[in-house]
Design an enzyme around this catalytic site. Structure first.
Site, PDB file in Angstrom:
ATOM      1  N   CYS A   1       9.251  -8.462   6.016  1.00  0.00           N
ATOM      2  CA  CYS A   1       9.903  -9.681   6.492  1.00  0.00           C
ATOM      3  C   CYS A   1      11.422  -9.541   6.433  1.00  0.00           C
ATOM      4  O   CYS A   1      11.968  -8.905   5.541  1.00  0.00           O
ATOM      5  CB  CYS A   1       9.509 -10.857   5.624  1.00  0.00           C
TER       6      CYS A   1
ATOM      7  N   LYS B   1       2.828  11.137   7.933  1.00  0.00           N
ATOM      8  CA  LYS B   1       3.662  11.007   9.142  1.00  0.00           C
ATOM      9  C   LYS B   1       2.758  10.930  10.363  1.00  0.00           C
ATOM     10  O   LYS B   1       2.928  10.113  11.244  1.00  0.00           O
ATOM     11  CB  LYS B   1       4.561  12.252   9.222  1.00  0.00           C
TER      12      LYS B   1
ATOM     13  N   ARG C   1      12.274  -2.944  10.369  1.00  0.00           N
ATOM     14  CA  ARG C   1      11.606  -3.101   9.078  1.00  0.00           C
ATOM     15  C   ARG C   1      10.103  -3.322   9.234  1.00  0.00           C
ATOM     16  O   ARG C   1       9.358  -3.191   8.270  1.00  0.00           O
ATOM     17  CB  ARG C   1      12.206  -4.295   8.321  1.00  0.00           C
TER      18      ARG C   1
ATOM     19  N   GLU D   1       0.720   7.660  10.540  1.00  0.00           N
ATOM     20  CA  GLU D   1       1.626   6.510  10.703  1.00  0.00           C
ATOM     21  C   GLU D   1       1.978   6.275  12.168  1.00  0.00           C
ATOM     22  O   GLU D   1       1.969   5.141  12.630  1.00  0.00           O
ATOM     23  CB  GLU D   1       2.960   6.778   9.970  1.00  0.00           C
TER      24      GLU D   1
ATOM     25  N   ASN E   1      11.434 -14.712   2.079  1.00  0.00           N
ATOM     26  CA  ASN E   1      10.911 -13.362   1.875  1.00  0.00           C
ATOM     27  C   ASN E   1      10.427 -13.270   0.441  1.00  0.00           C
ATOM     28  O   ASN E   1      11.083 -13.810  -0.454  1.00  0.00           O
ATOM     29  CB  ASN E   1      12.021 -12.310   2.025  1.00  0.00           C
ATOM     30  N   GLY E   2       9.341 -12.568   0.215  1.00  0.00           N
ATOM     31  CA  GLY E   2       8.858 -12.376  -1.150  1.00  0.00           C
ATOM     32  C   GLY E   2       7.489 -13.003  -1.329  1.00  0.00           C
ATOM     33  O   GLY E   2       6.820 -13.364  -0.357  1.00  0.00           O
TER      34      GLY E   2
ATOM     35  N   GLU F   1       2.650  14.627   3.013  1.00  0.00           N
ATOM     36  CA  GLU F   1       3.673  13.979   3.824  1.00  0.00           C
ATOM     37  C   GLU F   1       3.392  14.197   5.321  1.00  0.00           C
ATOM     38  O   GLU F   1       3.543  13.273   6.130  1.00  0.00           O
ATOM     39  CB  GLU F   1       5.057  14.516   3.432  1.00  0.00           C
TER      40      GLU F   1
ATOM     41  N   HIS G   1     -14.366  20.869  -1.690  1.00  0.00           N
ATOM     42  CA  HIS G   1     -15.042  19.914  -2.581  1.00  0.00           C
ATOM     43  C   HIS G   1     -15.336  18.588  -1.882  1.00  0.00           C
ATOM     44  O   HIS G   1     -15.222  17.525  -2.492  1.00  0.00           O
ATOM     45  CB  HIS G   1     -14.198  19.677  -3.840  1.00  0.00           C
TER      46      HIS G   1
ATOM     47  N   LYS H   1       9.195  -0.890   7.001  1.00  0.00           N
ATOM     48  CA  LYS H   1      10.113   0.135   6.512  1.00  0.00           C
ATOM     49  C   LYS H   1      10.252   0.043   5.000  1.00  0.00           C
ATOM     50  O   LYS H   1      10.245   1.044   4.295  1.00  0.00           O
ATOM     51  CB  LYS H   1      11.475  -0.062   7.183  1.00  0.00           C
TER      52      LYS H   1
ATOM     53  N   TRP I   1       6.061 -10.379   8.318  1.00  0.00           N
ATOM     54  CA  TRP I   1       5.042  -9.336   8.172  1.00  0.00           C
ATOM     55  C   TRP I   1       3.971  -9.971   7.290  1.00  0.00           C
ATOM     56  O   TRP I   1       4.198 -10.207   6.102  1.00  0.00           O
ATOM     57  CB  TRP I   1       5.659  -8.105   7.494  1.00  0.00           C
TER      58      TRP I   1
END
Ligand code: G6P
Length: 569
Positions: A2, A448, A27, A451, A98-99, A444, A467, A564, A72
């Site tokens: 947000c 990526k 964001r 995402e 926000n929060g 990573e 495994h 973000k 968001w």
């Protein structure tokens, strides 16, 4: 996540508010709304989807004072009703938040007892009702009392129907910055939305009042700690911010190296904490940290650390990694580490962030503003800043200083990954495997990839493939094999053979000819210092994800559902 932007000015502020919202788009959000003083009093306009949809709805409206929000969703589905701003039951105020309000259920019950029912599924709406219930005619004292009743984290901007042209604001554990620019006062949850302004950081729990000519905090004119913000970021000719940021890595790495202090290495045991890519950066550096200190080191997810047994620290240092410095889990992990007696060191890209203010000691990455949601230069500069906390012998220092040139070469080499896109386009699942430092890079790479392409992907320690996850390998399954450590060639060849025996298509990202020839496809890298290689080997994985996502016409800079900086736990 947000975002908040509010402006009160002498002339029209609505177009600046919309530009501010656009600056916050990176964001991540799913709906947007604005409240402002119109010709006939307070007005609200909301839209689900992009800011451009809100802009269309606003049409020819004008205002000199308004607050707005990109949402968001956390409490309640994505719909106009749940979108901010929220209005109090009698229309006394409109606000954005926000929060997360942790005592939301309790406050909702209290409101019900007073005959006030909520009409949205959000925790934010109750703040507006509470304001009207507690209103004593002075928005500053009222908002102060409302803030005292709230538990959790909040950044709130509020318009009072009776105070035309003024914005009231308060924050706790959620960022809110105030700015002054050409006869206008502004506030935002993120400095990116306040380019070319003089900035003021609002202290926790203090109520600010903004009007066109000035700002005061609890009655005191606010003119200390002025910092000039940067100009608005632009794509510099690239199609996307992500591509621009991938290409900026050699310079970002060089700037971060130049900023490493000569002294102040960590010698004892270290615990590396972070979320998402920041956690991967920590994990990828464990071999380097252990080599430099000769002591045990560990990387943990910040969200797991806060739930773990509260064992007291035994002289260890907790290193908190966060590109934004605002990730809620990492901030909680920092508080928890302090409680357990760890010395805390922060590695962030934002010198004014909440994390930078919370830790005992700071190191900064010099990545510059990162706008694409999927981090690239944020990750590589974290590797460098982390190395800077430990590396002291001459050979390793020389290796560290070779990274910008290596990054430059590898960014160019990585353009070849465009030729590999066809292997991935119709894959059901893509695998990224590696050991030691390459394991962190594999995680990573997989992050990526999923995402921004939305194709399922798994990052694995090569040894773990057999495994369980091997059951997913079928004819044509793409497996990206990362190997930058000469001691791991034999083991890597075994993993490659195991995958190929099941019809998997192997793509090597390696500096070793044996690994390259064993795989179906290869991106050959120059020789790399093994323990520092994550700053380089990740680059082709970023570029590969980028090309696949572009071929699939994904919104590379603003992937769906992602934020973000995640400011809720
Ligand atoms: C979000 C972002 C990730 C990032 C993570 C941690 O999930 O989408 O890209 O790695 O937050 O962010 P931080 O700012 O703490 O590094």
């Amino acid at each position: 996540m947000c975002g908040i932007i509010g402006i009160t000015a002498k002339t029209d502020a609505l177009s600046a508010i919309v530009s501010g919202l656009k600056a916050l788009e990176y964001r991540g959000y799913d709906s947007a709304g604005v409240a402002f003083f119109g010709k006939n009093g307070l007005r609200i306009v909301k839209a689900v989807g992009r800011v451009s949809a809100l802009e269309e709805k606003l049409g020819e409206e004008t205002t000199t004072c308004g607050i707005s929000h990109t949402r968001w969703a956390t409490h309640g589905e994505v719909c106009e009703k749940n979108c901010h701003p929220h209005v109090s039951f009698g229309g006394a105020c409109m606000l954005v938040h926000n929060g997360v309000i942790e005592n939301y259920a309790e406050l909702k019950k209290y409101l019900l007892e007073k005959g006030v029912t909520c009409s949205t599924d959000t925790d934010s709406e109750i703040i507006a009702h509470l304001y009207e219930l507690l209103c004593d005619g002075d928005p500053v004292t009222t908002l102060g009392r409302v803030a005292n009743a709230l538990e959790g984290s909040y950044a709130i901007a509020l318009l009072s129907a009776l105070h035309k042209g003024e914005i009231f604001a308060v924050r706790r554990s959620s960022p809110l910055v105030i700015g002054r620019r050409d006869n206008a006062s502004l506030l935002a949850s993120d400095v990116t939305a306040l380019p070319n302004a003089e900035l003021y950081y609002l202290e926790e729990g203090r109520v600010a009042r903004l009007w066109a000519e000035g700002v005061d905090v609890m009655g005191k004119r606010f003119h200390s700690n002025a910092i000039q913000s940067l100009s608005a970021p632009d794509k510099n000719g690239y199609d996307t911010f992500m591509l621009k940021e991938i290409y900026e890595q050699p310079q970002a790495i060089a700037r971060t190296i130049a900023d490493i202090p000569k002294k102040g290495r960590i010698k004892g045991e270290a615990l590396l904490l972070g979320c998402g890519s920041s956690y991967h950066a920590g994990l990828a550096c464990i071999p380097l940290v252990e080599k430099c200190t000769g002591r045990h080191a560990e990387a943990l997810l910040a969200s797991e650390f806060i739930c773990s047994h509260a064992l007291p620290a035994n002289g260890q240092t907790a290193i908190l990694l966060s590109q934004s410095g605002e990730t809620a889990d990492t901030l909680s992990a920092c508080a928890e580490a302090k409680k357990r007696g760890y010395k805390t060191v922060g590695i962030t890209n934002v010198e004014t962030s909440s994390l930078a203010r919370a830790v005992d000691e700071n190191r900064f990455t010099k990545a510059g503003a990162e706008i694409a949601v999927a981090t690239t230069k944020g990750f590589t500069t974290q590797i460098v800043a982390l190395a800077g906390l430990f590396v002291k012998d001459e050979e390793s220092l020389r290796a560290l200083h070779s990274l910008p040139t290596l990054a430059e070469k590898v960014v160019r080499l990585s353009e070849k990954t465009a030729e590999l896109v066809h292997i991935f386009l119709s894959a059901k699942c893509v695998f990224f495997i590696g050991r030691k430092s390459d394991y962190g890079v594999a995680l990573e790479g997989a992050l990526k990839f999923k995402e921004i392409t939305y194709i399922p992907s798994i990052g694995l320690a090569s040894g773990e493939l057999k495994h369980g996850s091997i059951s997913l390998i079928e004819k044509g399954s793409p497996v990206v094999v990362v190997c930058a450590d000469g001691k791991l060639i034999a083991k890597t060849l075994l993993s490659v053979a195991t995958v190929k025996a099941r019809g998997g298509v192997t793509v090597a990202v390696t500096c070793f000819e044996e690994v390259a020839t064993a795989c179906d496809y290869a991106l050959r890298l120059p020789a790399l210092p093994a323990d520092l290689s994550p700053a380089i080997t990740v680059i082709p994985l970023q570029m590969l994800s980028y090309y696949v996502a572009t071929a699939l016409r994904r919104d590379v800079d603003k992937p769906r559902n992602l934020a973000k900086s995640v400011t809720v736990e």
